[in-house]
Motif scaffolding. Structure first.
Motif, PDB file in Angstrom:
ATOM      1  N   LYS A 181     -35.719   8.488   3.620  1.00 50.71           N
ATOM      2  CA  LYS A 181     -36.729   7.472   3.913  1.00 50.71           C
ATOM      3  C   LYS A 181     -36.126   6.150   4.366  1.00 50.71           C
ATOM      4  O   LYS A 181     -36.678   5.074   4.118  1.00 50.71           O
ATOM      5  CB  LYS A 181     -37.614   7.247   2.682  1.00 50.71           C
ATOM      6  CG  LYS A 181     -38.474   8.451   2.329  1.00 50.71           C
ATOM      7  CD  LYS A 181     -39.398   8.165   1.160  1.00 50.71           C
ATOM      8  CE  LYS A 181     -40.287   9.364   0.855  1.00 50.71           C
ATOM      9  NZ  LYS A 181     -41.206   9.109  -0.291  1.00 50.71           N
ATOM     10  N   SER A 183     -35.405   3.230   6.939  1.00 48.39           N
ATOM     11  CA  SER A 183     -36.147   2.719   8.087  1.00 48.39           C
ATOM     12  C   SER A 183     -35.456   3.171   9.369  1.00 48.39           C
ATOM     13  O   SER A 183     -34.290   3.595   9.357  1.00 48.39           O
ATOM     14  CB  SER A 183     -36.208   1.192   8.039  1.00 48.39           C
ATOM     15  OG  SER A 183     -34.904   0.654   8.239  1.00 48.39           O
ATOM     16  N   GLU A 184     -36.157   3.112  10.463  1.00 46.96           N
ATOM     17  CA  GLU A 184     -35.596   3.574  11.733  1.00 46.96           C
ATOM     18  C   GLU A 184     -34.294   2.834  12.061  1.00 46.96           C
ATOM     19  O   GLU A 184     -33.308   3.442  12.496  1.00 46.96           O
ATOM     20  CB  GLU A 184     -36.617   3.368  12.850  1.00 46.96           C
ATOM     21  CG  GLU A 184     -36.177   3.920  14.195  1.00 46.96           C
ATOM     22  CD  GLU A 184     -37.262   3.804  15.252  1.00 46.96           C
ATOM     23  OE1 GLU A 184     -36.919   3.862  16.452  1.00 46.96           O
ATOM     24  OE2 GLU A 184     -38.445   3.660  14.886  1.00 46.96           O
ATOM     25  N   GLU A 185     -34.280   1.534  11.814  1.00 46.05           N
ATOM     26  CA  GLU A 185     -33.097   0.723  12.094  1.00 46.05           C
ATOM     27  C   GLU A 185     -31.931   1.121  11.192  1.00 46.05           C
ATOM     28  O   GLU A 185     -30.803   1.321  11.653  1.00 46.05           O
ATOM     29  CB  GLU A 185     -33.430  -0.762  11.899  1.00 46.05           C
ATOM     30  CG  GLU A 185     -32.246  -1.682  12.146  1.00 46.05           C
ATOM     31  CD  GLU A 185     -32.577  -3.139  11.845  1.00 46.05           C
ATOM     32  OE1 GLU A 185     -31.685  -3.992  12.030  1.00 46.05           O
ATOM     33  OE2 GLU A 185     -33.720  -3.416  11.415  1.00 46.05           O
ATOM     34  N   GLU A 187     -31.600   3.918   9.509  1.00 44.95           N
ATOM     35  CA  GLU A 187     -31.220   5.312   9.733  1.00 44.95           C
ATOM     36  C   GLU A 187     -30.225   5.408  10.882  1.00 44.95           C
ATOM     37  O   GLU A 187     -29.224   6.126  10.800  1.00 44.95           O
ATOM     38  CB  GLU A 187     -32.451   6.159  10.034  1.00 44.95           C
ATOM     39  CG  GLU A 187     -32.116   7.629  10.238  1.00 44.95           C
ATOM     40  CD  GLU A 187     -33.351   8.463  10.487  1.00 44.95           C
ATOM     41  OE1 GLU A 187     -33.579   8.830  11.657  1.00 44.95           O
ATOM     42  OE2 GLU A 187     -34.093   8.735   9.519  1.00 44.95           O
ATOM     43  N   ALA A 188     -30.485   4.682  11.948  1.00 44.61           N
ATOM     44  CA  ALA A 188     -29.567   4.684  13.094  1.00 44.61           C
ATOM     45  C   ALA A 188     -28.207   4.127  12.684  1.00 44.61           C
ATOM     46  O   ALA A 188     -27.154   4.674  13.058  1.00 44.61           O
ATOM     47  CB  ALA A 188     -30.158   3.865  14.242  1.00 44.61           C
TER      48      ALA A 188
END
Length: 371
Positions: A181, A183-185, A187-188
């Motif tokens: 879970k 965040s997109e930022e 996770e990258a």
């Protein structure tokens, strides 16, 4: 009915193969064939050692000076003898680092951070160039890798967190990573971080975990094979009491655990590795202050659980106690062959964001972290 039923040979004298006959009979009567063949292998190895022609016995103090010089140079260059530094400077100074061919016992009460602290130490060894083998017999491989990645990210300071007004370098959030879970930022950033682990870890880390399908046998023979296959320098056994114990040769209470401890200590020496063995400390009610906060208190030598042989076989006995809610903890030395006994190290303990480190001495103390 057993295939062999004669325990003794002619004239009532016990024959040399009587133990073979007894063990074979037990298999015929429903015993474990694997145990029988393991015993046969041990007998064969001992026989091979006895019958081999030895050019010399031991090392001669006078004649083998050249042998000594060669080993001295190898140790000087780190070829045959390694000392791995602790992540915690005060602990490192107290015990002189972790020396190859020795066993170190880390212990604490249930849920008090003994696995997390030991993991920090073996990760630090891998960063220094050690090949690390982890036998995780409680946690699955994904959980172990999450802890490793979060720890390394905390050491690298990939994020900044504020705790009670203090800004600190931190790592990724372990719960978010574990549950997928981020965040997109983040996770990258996390995926980019783990791609570059080879620039951080000079050695290697191999994890054998409880949910590995091929990890159903956990004897010291299996451990030796894994050490050889991974070319391990440092080994973490978590926990000791989940090993498949050796047979209780003396038929005494706790004898199997004691025999396993002794043989594991011997394995560390013959394989030239550092072994961290984790075990539990005895439980008590625990003291709390007026505000209901639990007192952090290191267990004593007598609190080593499962077998007292671990206490005797350890080069260093390392007690641990932490309080993740308060973000602090203690690491100590209750036994040190080279000194350091009664050393106590204060640490910041926030494993959920990759912060496990010694509190700086001098002007900086626990109060500076808001604890």
């Amino acid at each position: 009915m057993s295939l062999f039923n004669d325990k003794y040979g002619r004239n009532g004298v016990k024959t040399a193969d009587s133990e073979f006959i007894q063990r074979f009979n037990r298999v015929q009567e429903g015993g474990d064939p694997a145990e029988f063949f393991e015993w046969l292998t041990d007998v064969a190895e001992r026989s091979k050692m006895r019958t081999s022609v030895r050019k010399s016995v031991g090392t001669n103090v006078v004649r083998d000076v050249d042998k000594f010089k060669t080993e001295y140079e190898n140790r000087k260059t780190g070829k045959s003898f390694r000392i791995w530094s602790s992540k915690f400077p005060a602990l490192d100074k107290a015990i002189g680092g972790y020396v190859s061919s020795n066993m170190y016992v880390v212990y604490g009460k249930s849920g008090r951070g003994k696995s997390a602290i030991t993991l920090e130490e073996v990760i630090n060894c891998a960063v220094q160039g050690a090949n690390v083998l982890i036998w995780s017999m409680e946690m699955g491989w994904f959980e172990v890798l999450v802890r490793i990645y979060v720890s390394l990210s905390g050491d690298q300071g990939v994020a900044i967190t504020e705790i009670d007004g203090q800004q600190m370098e931190a790592g990724f959030d372990s719960r978010a990573v574990r549950q997928g879970k981020l965040s997109e930022e983040f996770e990258a950033a996390f995926m980019d971080f783990i791609k570059k682990l080879n620039t951080i870890i000079a050695g290697s880390i191999t994890v054998r975990a409880v949910d590995d399908q091929d990890f159903d046998s956990r004897t010291l023979r299996d451990l030796k094979a894994d050490i050889q296959q991974t070319n391990a320098d440092v080994v973490m056994i978590d926990p000791f009491y989940y090993l498949d114990y050796e047979s209780n040769s003396n038929k005494t209470t706790g004898g199997a655990a004691a025999d396993t401890s002794k043989k594991m200590r011997r394995l560390a020496g013959t394989m030239g590795v550092v072994i961290f063995a984790i075990t539990q400390a005895g439980e008590d009610d625990g003291a709390v202050d007026e505000d209901g906060n639990r007192e952090i208190k290191l267990p004593k030598r007598k609190d080593v659980m499962k077998t007292s042989a671990l206490l005797q076989d350890a080069a260093v006995l390392i007690p641990v106690d932490t309080n993740a809610k308060e973000g602090r903890g203690l690491i100590g030395v209750n036994k040190g062959r080279d000194g350091g006994e009664d050393e106590v190290v204060e640490i910041v303990y926030l494993p959920q964001i990759g912060i496990i480190k010694q509190v700086a001495s001098g002007a900086t103390a626990l109060n500076d972290f808001g604890f």
